[in-house]
Design an enzyme around this catalytic site. Structure first.
Site, PDB file in Angstrom:
ATOM      1  N   ARG A  52      13.529   4.389  12.321  1.00 52.84           N
ATOM      2  CA  ARG A  52      12.216   5.026  12.447  1.00 52.84           C
ATOM      3  C   ARG A  52      11.461   4.555  13.702  1.00 52.84           C
ATOM      4  O   ARG A  52      12.087   4.102  14.647  1.00 52.84           O
ATOM      5  CB  ARG A  52      11.430   4.802  11.143  1.00 52.84           C
ATOM      6  CG  ARG A  52      12.157   5.426   9.920  1.00 52.84           C
ATOM      7  CD  ARG A  52      11.396   5.240   8.640  1.00 52.84           C
ATOM      8  NE  ARG A  52      10.097   5.921   8.684  1.00 52.84           N
ATOM      9  CZ  ARG A  52       9.121   5.729   7.795  1.00 52.84           C
ATOM     10  NH1 ARG A  52       9.328   4.886   6.794  1.00 52.84           N
ATOM     11  NH2 ARG A  52       7.976   6.373   7.898  1.00 52.84           N
ATOM     12  N   HIS A  82       4.527  -4.771   8.879  1.00 55.06           N
ATOM     13  CA  HIS A  82       4.496  -4.764  10.344  1.00 55.06           C
ATOM     14  C   HIS A  82       3.249  -5.435  10.926  1.00 55.06           C
ATOM     15  O   HIS A  82       3.084  -5.462  12.138  1.00 55.06           O
ATOM     16  CB  HIS A  82       4.613  -3.319  10.831  1.00 55.06           C
ATOM     17  CG  HIS A  82       5.619  -2.522  10.058  1.00 55.06           C
ATOM     18  ND1 HIS A  82       6.959  -2.867  10.031  1.00 55.06           N
ATOM     19  CD2 HIS A  82       5.493  -1.455   9.222  1.00 55.06           C
ATOM     20  CE1 HIS A  82       7.604  -2.017   9.234  1.00 55.06           C
ATOM     21  NE2 HIS A  82       6.743  -1.157   8.730  1.00 55.06           N
ATOM     22  N   ARG A 123       4.228  11.174  -1.760  1.00 57.20           N
ATOM     23  CA  ARG A 123       4.121  10.725  -0.377  1.00 57.20           C
ATOM     24  C   ARG A 123       5.396  11.037   0.423  1.00 57.20           C
ATOM     25  O   ARG A 123       6.475  10.555   0.086  1.00 57.20           O
ATOM     26  CB  ARG A 123       3.928   9.202  -0.436  1.00 57.20           C
ATOM     27  CG  ARG A 123       3.953   8.517   0.850  1.00 57.20           C
ATOM     28  CD  ARG A 123       4.067   7.026   0.666  1.00 57.20           C
ATOM     29  NE  ARG A 123       3.862   6.412   1.954  1.00 57.20           N
ATOM     30  CZ  ARG A 123       4.188   5.179   2.250  1.00 57.20           C
ATOM     31  NH1 ARG A 123       4.718   4.403   1.331  1.00 57.20           N
ATOM     32  NH2 ARG A 123       3.979   4.713   3.447  1.00 57.20           N
ATOM     33  N   TYR A 151      10.698   9.239   1.698  1.00 53.77           N
ATOM     34  CA  TYR A 151      10.761   8.270   0.595  1.00 53.77           C
ATOM     35  C   TYR A 151      11.419   8.824  -0.672  1.00 53.77           C
ATOM     36  O   TYR A 151      11.579   8.098  -1.645  1.00 53.77           O
ATOM     37  CB  TYR A 151       9.348   7.753   0.276  1.00 53.77           C
ATOM     38  CG  TYR A 151       8.744   7.023   1.460  1.00 53.77           C
ATOM     39  CD1 TYR A 151       9.257   5.788   1.867  1.00 53.77           C
ATOM     40  CD2 TYR A 151       7.692   7.574   2.198  1.00 53.77           C
ATOM     41  CE1 TYR A 151       8.735   5.128   2.969  1.00 53.77           C
ATOM     42  CE2 TYR A 151       7.167   6.913   3.297  1.00 53.77           C
ATOM     43  CZ  TYR A 151       7.688   5.694   3.675  1.00 53.77           C
ATOM     44  OH  TYR A 151       7.181   5.036   4.771  1.00 53.77           O
ATOM     45  N   PRO A 190       0.793  -1.227   0.000  1.00 53.67           N
ATOM     46  CA  PRO A 190       0.000   0.000   0.000  1.00 53.67           C
ATOM     47  C   PRO A 190       0.832   1.288   0.000  1.00 53.67           C
ATOM     48  O   PRO A 190       1.844   1.376   0.686  1.00 53.67           O
ATOM     49  CB  PRO A 190      -0.826  -0.097   1.290  1.00 53.67           C
ATOM     50  CG  PRO A 190      -0.181  -1.161   2.110  1.00 53.67           C
ATOM     51  CD  PRO A 190       0.479  -2.098   1.143  1.00 53.67           C
ATOM     52  N   ASN A 191       0.349   2.231  -0.784  1.00 54.71           N
ATOM     53  CA  ASN A 191       0.887   3.603  -0.869  1.00 54.71           C
ATOM     54  C   ASN A 191       2.212   3.724  -1.622  1.00 54.71           C
ATOM     55  O   ASN A 191       2.712   4.830  -1.794  1.00 54.71           O
ATOM     56  CB  ASN A 191       1.028   4.237   0.536  1.00 54.71           C
ATOM     57  CG  ASN A 191      -0.299   4.245   1.275  1.00 54.71           C
ATOM     58  OD1 ASN A 191      -1.282   4.774   0.760  1.00 54.71           O
ATOM     59  ND2 ASN A 191      -0.357   3.648   2.450  1.00 54.71           N
ATOM     60  N   HIS A 243      12.924  -2.214   1.713  1.00 55.29           N
ATOM     61  CA  HIS A 243      12.310  -0.998   2.253  1.00 55.29           C
ATOM     62  C   HIS A 243      13.087   0.193   1.729  1.00 55.29           C
ATOM     63  O   HIS A 243      14.323   0.221   1.836  1.00 55.29           O
ATOM     64  CB  HIS A 243      12.293  -1.006   3.787  1.00 55.29           C
ATOM     65  CG  HIS A 243      11.455  -2.111   4.318  1.00 55.29           C
ATOM     66  ND1 HIS A 243      10.091  -2.112   4.194  1.00 55.29           N
ATOM     67  CD2 HIS A 243      11.789  -3.286   4.898  1.00 55.29           C
ATOM     68  CE1 HIS A 243       9.614  -3.234   4.698  1.00 55.29           C
ATOM     69  NE2 HIS A 243      10.630  -3.971   5.125  1.00 55.29           N
ATOM     70  N   ASP A 266       2.686 -16.092   5.633  1.00 53.46           N
ATOM     71  CA  ASP A 266       2.240 -17.469   5.389  1.00 53.46           C
ATOM     72  C   ASP A 266       2.164 -17.789   3.897  1.00 53.46           C
ATOM     73  O   ASP A 266       2.458 -18.920   3.482  1.00 53.46           O
ATOM     74  CB  ASP A 266       0.874 -17.714   6.043  1.00 53.46           C
ATOM     75  CG  ASP A 266       0.982 -17.888   7.551  1.00 53.46           C
ATOM     76  OD1 ASP A 266       2.112 -18.006   8.064  1.00 53.46           O
ATOM     77  OD2 ASP A 266      -0.070 -17.897   8.225  1.00 53.46           O
ATOM     78  N   ALA A 310       3.218  -0.971   4.626  1.00 53.54           N
ATOM     79  CA  ALA A 310       2.685  -1.033   5.999  1.00 53.54           C
ATOM     80  C   ALA A 310       2.346  -2.464   6.424  1.00 53.54           C
ATOM     81  O   ALA A 310       2.392  -2.780   7.623  1.00 53.54           O
ATOM     82  CB  ALA A 310       1.460  -0.143   6.115  1.00 53.54           C
ATOM     83  N   SER A 367      12.958   3.291   2.813  1.00 55.16           N
ATOM     84  CA  SER A 367      13.501   4.063   3.940  1.00 55.16           C
ATOM     85  C   SER A 367      14.286   3.127   4.870  1.00 55.16           C
ATOM     86  O   SER A 367      14.164   1.898   4.775  1.00 55.16           O
ATOM     87  CB  SER A 367      12.360   4.728   4.711  1.00 55.16           C
ATOM     88  OG  SER A 367      11.546   3.743   5.340  1.00 55.16           O
ATOM     89  N   GLU A 386      13.269  -8.948   0.830  1.00 56.76           N
ATOM     90  CA  GLU A 386      12.430  -7.832   1.276  1.00 56.76           C
ATOM     91  C   GLU A 386      13.160  -6.513   1.013  1.00 56.76           C
ATOM     92  O   GLU A 386      14.372  -6.434   1.200  1.00 56.76           O
ATOM     93  CB  GLU A 386      12.208  -8.016   2.787  1.00 56.76           C
ATOM     94  CG  GLU A 386      11.371  -6.963   3.460  1.00 56.76           C
ATOM     95  CD  GLU A 386      11.328  -7.195   4.991  1.00 56.76           C
ATOM     96  OE1 GLU A 386      12.254  -7.824   5.553  1.00 56.76           O
ATOM     97  OE2 GLU A 386      10.353  -6.750   5.594  1.00 56.76           O
ATOM     98  N   ASN A 439       8.242  -5.356  -1.272  1.00 59.59           N
ATOM     99  CA  ASN A 439       8.145  -4.276  -0.294  1.00 59.59           C
ATOM    100  C   ASN A 439       6.695  -4.301   0.191  1.00 59.59           C
ATOM    101  O   ASN A 439       5.813  -3.739  -0.461  1.00 59.59           O
ATOM    102  CB  ASN A 439       8.497  -2.926  -0.921  1.00 59.59           C
ATOM    103  CG  ASN A 439       8.435  -1.806   0.126  1.00 59.59           C
ATOM    104  OD1 ASN A 439       7.945  -2.016   1.249  1.00 59.59           O
ATOM    105  ND2 ASN A 439       8.904  -0.626  -0.243  1.00 59.59           N
TER     106      ASN A 439
HETATM  107  C1  DQA Z   1       8.293   1.075   3.735  1.00 61.21           C
HETATM  108  C2  DQA Z   1       8.439   1.235   5.248  1.00 61.21           C
HETATM  109  C3  DQA Z   1       7.121   0.910   5.949  1.00 61.21           C
HETATM  110  O1  DQA Z   1       7.268   1.054   7.353  1.00 61.21           O
HETATM  111  C4  DQA Z   1       6.028   1.842   5.480  1.00 61.21           C
HETATM  112  O2  DQA Z   1       4.794   1.508   6.069  1.00 61.21           O
HETATM  113  C5  DQA Z   1       5.931   1.919   3.997  1.00 61.21           C
HETATM  114  C6  DQA Z   1       7.141   1.891   3.188  1.00 61.21           C
HETATM  115  C7  DQA Z   1       9.561   1.507   2.982  1.00 61.21           C
HETATM  116  O3  DQA Z   1       9.667   1.184   1.807  1.00 61.21           O
HETATM  117  O4  DQA Z   1      10.422   2.193   3.553  1.00 61.21           O
HETATM  118  O5  DQA Z   1       4.839   2.065   3.459  1.00 61.21           O
HETATM  119  O6  DQA Z   1       8.084  -0.302   3.448  1.00 61.21           O
END
Ligand code: DQA
Length: 144
Positions: free
Chosen positions: A106, A79, A17, A22, A9-10, A99, A86, A76, A101, A97, A73
């Protein structure tokens, strides 16, 4: 080698954003980076972005027997999502994985990653280049 890049998401809001966290590069820039990496490295790279947890679970399940490596990635859902963890375990496809950021620097709630418990490696705080690094890791380890 077939690699699937999944974004949660996002991530489609990149550039708009929270650019201080980011960066200013957009989601279109990320797609261009994936295309360029595919061309340079001779890989088949597909991508999927969704704001919905179940859609991400469906996509991981559909990858069974079709995809050689996953770069994810979960945003959110990192977490919170035991369901994505699963699904990764269910298909058993090597995964890394990413990220954008540096989640370690954080809020405390970003320190736990459920999908990360399955992934072989986590690349964090490298901006969009983290996706390229994750793809290269999978290519080096599993590419034929
Ligand atoms: C993220 C870090 C996550 O904590 C956050 O919720 C995101 C982006 C990152 O790419 O840094 O949406 O996965």
């Amino acid at each position: 080698m077939k690699i699937l890049v999944i974004n949660g998401p996002n991530i489609n809001m990149l550039g708009v954003r929270e650019p201080d966290i980011y960066g200013k590069q957009t989601f279109a820039d990320l797609l261009a980076l994936l295309d360029e990496t595919a061309r340079k490295e001779g890989l088949e790279i597909s991508q999927f972005q969704s704001n919905h947890e179940g859609a991400i679970v469906d996509k991981i399940q559909e990858s069974y027997g079709k995809i050689d490596g996953i770069v994810i990635n979960p945003a959110a859902y990192t977490h919170t999502s035991v369901a994505i963890l699963d699904a990764l375990k269910a298909v058993g496809i090597p995964a890394v994985e990413v990220h954008i950021s540096d989640v370690d620097a954080r809020e405390p709630f970003r320190q736990l990653s459920y999908p990360g418990m399955y992934c072989e490696k986590t690349v964090k705080g490298q901006g969009l280049d983290g996706y390229r690094q994750a793809i290269l890791y999978l290519k080096e380890k599993y590419g034929k």
